[in-house]
Design a protein around this motif. Structure first.
Motif, PDB file in Angstrom:
ATOM      1  N   GLU A   1       0.667  -0.748   0.137  1.00  0.00           N
ATOM      2  CA  GLU A   1       0.057   0.337   0.033  1.00  0.00           C
ATOM      3  C   GLU A   1       0.743   1.028   0.421  1.00  0.00           C
ATOM      4  OE1 GLU A   1      -2.940   2.446  -0.277  1.00  0.00           O
ATOM      5  OE2 GLU A   1      -3.347   0.774  -1.079  1.00  0.00           O
ATOM      6  N   ALA A   2       1.802   1.289   1.142  1.00  0.00           N
ATOM      7  CA  ALA A   2       2.570   2.384   1.049  1.00  0.00           C
ATOM      8  C   ALA A   2       4.262   2.347   0.845  1.00  0.00           C
ATOM      9  CB  ALA A   2       2.505   3.224   1.915  1.00  0.00           C
ATOM     10  N   THR A   3       4.429   1.154   0.613  1.00  0.00           N
ATOM     11  CA  THR A   3       5.939   1.300   0.655  1.00  0.00           C
ATOM     12  C   THR A   3       7.241   0.298   0.116  1.00  0.00           C
ATOM     13  OG1 THR A   3       6.481  -0.488   2.353  1.00  0.00           O
ATOM     14  CG2 THR A   3       5.596   1.494   3.428  1.00  0.00           C
ATOM     15  N   THR A   4       6.295   0.406  -1.257  1.00  0.00           N
ATOM     16  CA  THR A   4       6.555  -0.679  -2.250  1.00  0.00           C
ATOM     17  C   THR A   4       8.935   0.080  -2.631  1.00  0.00           C
ATOM     18  OG1 THR A   4       5.200  -1.459  -2.972  1.00  0.00           O
ATOM     19  CG2 THR A   4       6.758  -1.150  -4.248  1.00  0.00           C
ATOM     20  N   ALA A   5       8.906   1.580  -2.863  1.00  0.00           N
ATOM     21  CA  ALA A   5      10.382   2.324  -3.384  1.00  0.00           C
ATOM     22  C   ALA A   5      10.682   1.806  -1.616  1.00  0.00           C
ATOM     23  CB  ALA A   5       9.236   3.823  -3.428  1.00  0.00           C
ATOM     24  N   TYR A   6       9.851   2.342  -0.681  1.00  0.00           N
ATOM     25  CA  TYR A   6      11.140   2.487   0.311  1.00  0.00           C
ATOM     26  C   TYR A   6      12.162   0.367   0.634  1.00  0.00           C
ATOM     27  CZ  TYR A   6      12.291   1.947   5.543  1.00  0.00           C
ATOM     28  OH  TYR A   6      13.064   1.625   6.851  1.00  0.00           O
ATOM     29  N   ALA A   7      11.548  -0.245   0.604  1.00  0.00           N
ATOM     30  CA  ALA A   7      11.971  -1.479   0.493  1.00  0.00           C
ATOM     31  C   ALA A   7      12.415  -1.635  -0.365  1.00  0.00           C
ATOM     32  CB  ALA A   7      10.564  -2.484   0.443  1.00  0.00           C
ATOM     33  N   ALA A   8      12.139  -1.845  -1.881  1.00  0.00           N
ATOM     34  CA  ALA A   8      12.632  -1.773  -2.725  1.00  0.00           C
ATOM     35  C   ALA A   8      14.149  -1.006  -2.652  1.00  0.00           C
ATOM     36  CB  ALA A   8      12.090  -1.131  -4.128  1.00  0.00           C
ATOM     37  N   ALA A   9      13.873  -0.408  -2.097  1.00  0.00           N
ATOM     38  CA  ALA A   9      15.461   0.558  -1.750  1.00  0.00           C
ATOM     39  C   ALA A   9      16.103  -0.357  -1.002  1.00  0.00           C
ATOM     40  CB  ALA A   9      14.963   1.812  -1.799  1.00  0.00           C
ATOM     41  N   LYS A  10      15.411  -0.574  -0.190  1.00  0.00           N
ATOM     42  CA  LYS A  10      16.308  -0.777   0.899  1.00  0.00           C
ATOM     43  C   LYS A  10      16.934  -2.659   0.598  1.00  0.00           C
ATOM     44  CE  LYS A  10      15.941   1.804   4.166  1.00  0.00           C
ATOM     45  NZ  LYS A  10      17.474   2.440   5.527  1.00  0.00           N
ATOM     46  N   ALA A  11      16.666  -3.015  -0.159  1.00  0.00           N
ATOM     47  CA  ALA A  11      16.579  -4.525  -0.702  1.00  0.00           C
ATOM     48  C   ALA A  11      18.334  -4.273  -1.875  1.00  0.00           C
ATOM     49  CB  ALA A  11      15.718  -4.896  -1.175  1.00  0.00           C
ATOM     50  N   ALA A  12      17.687  -3.136  -2.130  1.00  0.00           N
ATOM     51  CA  ALA A  12      19.153  -2.780  -3.139  1.00  0.00           C
ATOM     52  C   ALA A  12      20.529  -2.809  -2.305  1.00  0.00           C
ATOM     53  CB  ALA A  12      18.971  -1.453  -4.090  1.00  0.00           C
ATOM     54  N   LEU A  13      20.080  -1.724  -0.874  1.00  0.00           N
ATOM     55  CA  LEU A  13      21.428  -1.592   0.014  1.00  0.00           C
ATOM     56  C   LEU A  13      21.440  -2.607   0.797  1.00  0.00           C
ATOM     57  CD1 LEU A  13      22.145   0.646   1.804  1.00  0.00           C
ATOM     58  CD2 LEU A  13      20.926   0.599   3.365  1.00  0.00           C
ATOM     59  N   SER A  14      20.612  -3.547   0.645  1.00  0.00           N
ATOM     60  CA  SER A  14      21.429  -5.373   1.508  1.00  0.00           C
ATOM     61  C   SER A  14      21.998  -5.438   0.595  1.00  0.00           C
ATOM     62  CB  SER A  14      20.399  -5.722   2.863  1.00  0.00           C
ATOM     63  OG  SER A  14      20.380  -6.721   2.462  1.00  0.00           O
ATOM     64  N   THR A  15      21.629  -5.754  -0.714  1.00  0.00           N
ATOM     65  CA  THR A  15      22.473  -6.057  -1.720  1.00  0.00           C
ATOM     66  C   THR A  15      23.691  -5.596  -2.745  1.00  0.00           C
ATOM     67  OG1 THR A  15      20.520  -7.516  -2.842  1.00  0.00           O
ATOM     68  CG2 THR A  15      22.371  -7.377  -4.017  1.00  0.00           C
ATOM     69  N   TYR A  16      24.084  -4.356  -2.317  1.00  0.00           N
ATOM     70  CA  TYR A  16      24.890  -3.492  -1.839  1.00  0.00           C
ATOM     71  C   TYR A  16      26.378  -3.781  -1.088  1.00  0.00           C
ATOM     72  CZ  TYR A  16      27.792   0.410  -1.580  1.00  0.00           C
ATOM     73  OH  TYR A  16      29.315   1.245  -1.031  1.00  0.00           O
TER      74      TYR A  16
END
Length: 259
Positions: free
Chosen positions: A146-161
């Motif tokens: 509902e509200a955190t798709t972009a935030y969650a995706a950015a944090k997933a990218a941070l974790s992989t990085y």
């Protein structure tokens, strides 16, 4: 008696250290003997000016300002804690997220860390010592559409990085670790609980239960406190964790239901 945990004379940069878990981490690091520099867009009245640099880390220029301040005030940095993160994206699911909203989430939650690391980690590698801690989020595993798709995706990218960075620099003496919090009981989250409570006609404890329910429940029955997140970060930054690198440590009261 020797203290179990010390950061005596360690030089640390902690981003977003003026409130919530960031402020708790700044306090604990100072109690443990570290020389701390922190940053945010504006300085709180009670923040000593010698340990603060105002900057907007969502911009390249802001990251350069902070890196320059680190060199001038600390000389060298032993520990970098990337606390900065959050979301201002609107509700409404994926269709409500414009390119501009996606850019804001990535600038705040991913690029700020990437840029600061690029400016400061090479100096750690040259000295063959240092610790980098990236604060991710359990939402990389449990996004709220509902509200955190972009935030969650950015944090997933941070974790992989972060994992990739650890593989590159750990053989050169620099540890890279991730801390993945769930819901933290900060002032902002309590305001949210109060608002939800008013809308639902209940009290603040009822508001907290609404938040926990949206996460699928928290087995221990409460969110983490900022000080508890700071405790984990301090341990991982210390010499007690000298062989820990490339790992992610979840602190969520058991929210993530899978192995």
């Amino acid at each position: 008696m020797t203290s179990f945990l010390t950061l005596e004379d360690k030089r640390a940069l902690i981003t977003s250290g003026t409130r919530g878990a960031g402020a708790a981490t700044v306090r604990l690091f100072r109690e443990l003997g570290a020389h701390v520099l922190t940053t945010a867009r504006s300085k709180p009245e009670d923040m000593p000016p010698d340990m603060f640099v105002p900057a907007d880390l969502t911009t390249e220029g802001g990251c350069e300002v902070v890196a320059d301040a680190v060199r001038k005030r600390l000389g060298e940095v032993d520990i970098i804690v990337h606390m900065l993160g959050g979301s201002s994206a609107p509700a409404g699911g994926f269709a409500a997220l414009s390119d501009g909203e996606w850019r804001k989430e990535l600038d705040l939650n991913l690029y700020s860390a990437v840029r600061l690391d690029r400016l400061l980690v090479p100096e750690m590698v040259e000295r063959r010592t240092g610790v980098v801690i990236h604060v991710t989020s359990i939402q990389r595993l449990l996004p709220l559409p509902e509200a955190t798709t972009a935030y969650a995706a950015a944090k997933a990218a941070l974790s992989t990085y972060s994992k990739s960075l650890s593989k590159e620099v750990s053989p050169k003496g620099v540890r890279v670790v991730r801390v993945s919090p769930g819901w933290i009981e900060t002032e902002a989250s309590l305001h949210l609980a109060e608002r939800l409570a008013r809308e639902a006609g209940t009290d603040i404890e009822g508001g907290k239960k609404i938040i926990m329910g949206s996460l699928g429940g928290i087995p221990i029955g409460r969110p983490s406190k900022p000080e508890e997140v700071a405790n984990l970060i301090a341990y991982l930054a210390s010499d007690r964790a000298a062989t820990i690198t490339g790992a992610e440590y979840v602190i969520d009261g058991g929210t993530v239901p899978t192995v």
